[in-house]
Motif scaffolding. Sequence first.
Motif, short mmCIF file in Angstrom:
data_model
loop_
_atom_site.label_atom_id
_atom_site.label_comp_id
_atom_site.label_asym_id
_atom_site.label_seq_id
_atom_site.Cartn_x
_atom_site.Cartn_y
_atom_site.Cartn_z
N ALA A 210 0.84 -1.21 0.00
CA ALA A 210 0.00 0.00 0.00
C ALA A 210 0.87 1.25 0.00
CB ALA A 210 -0.94 -0.01 1.21
N ALA A 211 1.97 1.23 0.75
CA ALA A 211 2.89 2.38 0.77
C ALA A 211 3.54 2.58 -0.59
CB ALA A 211 3.95 2.19 1.85
N LEU A 212 3.88 1.49 -1.26
CA LEU A 212 4.46 1.59 -2.61
C LEU A 212 3.44 2.16 -3.59
CD1 LEU A 212 6.39 -1.81 -2.68
CD2 LEU A 212 7.40 0.49 -2.49
N GLU A 213 2.18 1.81 -3.39
CA GLU A 213 1.11 2.37 -4.23
C GLU A 213 0.96 3.87 -3.97
OE1 GLU A 213 -2.43 -0.39 -5.49
OE2 GLU A 213 -2.17 -0.45 -3.31
N GLU A 214 1.02 4.28 -2.71
CA GLU A 214 0.91 5.70 -2.38
C GLU A 214 2.04 6.50 -3.03
OE1 GLU A 214 0.66 6.32 1.86
OE2 GLU A 214 -0.98 4.86 2.04
N LYS A 215 3.20 5.90 -3.16
CA LYS A 215 4.35 6.56 -3.80
C LYS A 215 4.27 6.47 -5.32
CE LYS A 215 7.25 5.23 0.13
NZ LYS A 215 7.70 6.40 0.79
N LYS A 216 3.21 5.83 -5.80
CA LYS A 216 2.95 5.66 -7.24
C LYS A 216 4.07 4.88 -7.95
CE LYS A 216 -0.17 9.56 -7.53
NZ LYS A 216 -1.18 8.89 -6.82
N LEU A 217 4.66 3.93 -7.23
CA LEU A 217 5.68 3.08 -7.81
C LEU A 217 5.07 1.81 -8.40
CD1 LEU A 217 8.36 3.45 -5.00
CD2 LEU A 217 8.40 4.48 -7.28
#
Length: 175
Positions: free
Chosen positions: A101-108
């Motif tokens: 989810a954190a990687l998604e928030e960073k748009k990675l």
Amino acid sequence: METKIEALLSTLETPPPAKPEKTVKAADAKWGAAVMQQGYCMIPSLLLKAQNRLKLTSTQMAVLLQICDYWWEEARKPYPGKEALATRMGMTARQVQRHIAALEEKKLIARIPRFDPGNGGRSTNMYDLTGLVAQLQALEPDFRKVESDVKQNRRAVQKRTYRRAATQPAEKASS
């Protein structure tokens, strides 16, 4: 309508193909043939160099690298299960889910749900790494510039005429 990411991806130059036999022999010599027979993962060095610029914690980076290990072909997005990632990393599936989810928030990465009607519905998520690729491409010129500057400075310092620039002593703070 072409997105910015698609436009960036279309400008990529395809590097010349690696000489597989030479690469395999070098990897076998470095790591051992038995280790290399277990498989390997292609990761651009820039991903490792840019960890801080991408604002990735060490665990987020580890999760991202684990997902990348499942990405074998450009057109085939990786789809590891959270349980498989958790087992590899010695954490719970819920912890993996939070890092994803954190990687998604960073748009990675972007999660793409998969459904398997023959298996009762939902399957493992697929992961689109287009955001990671685009962000690395955007950072690449900065890293290339620094490397170029370092090379120029190295050449300059090797010349007989090189003189170090005079440095100003730091001003002391008033008490």
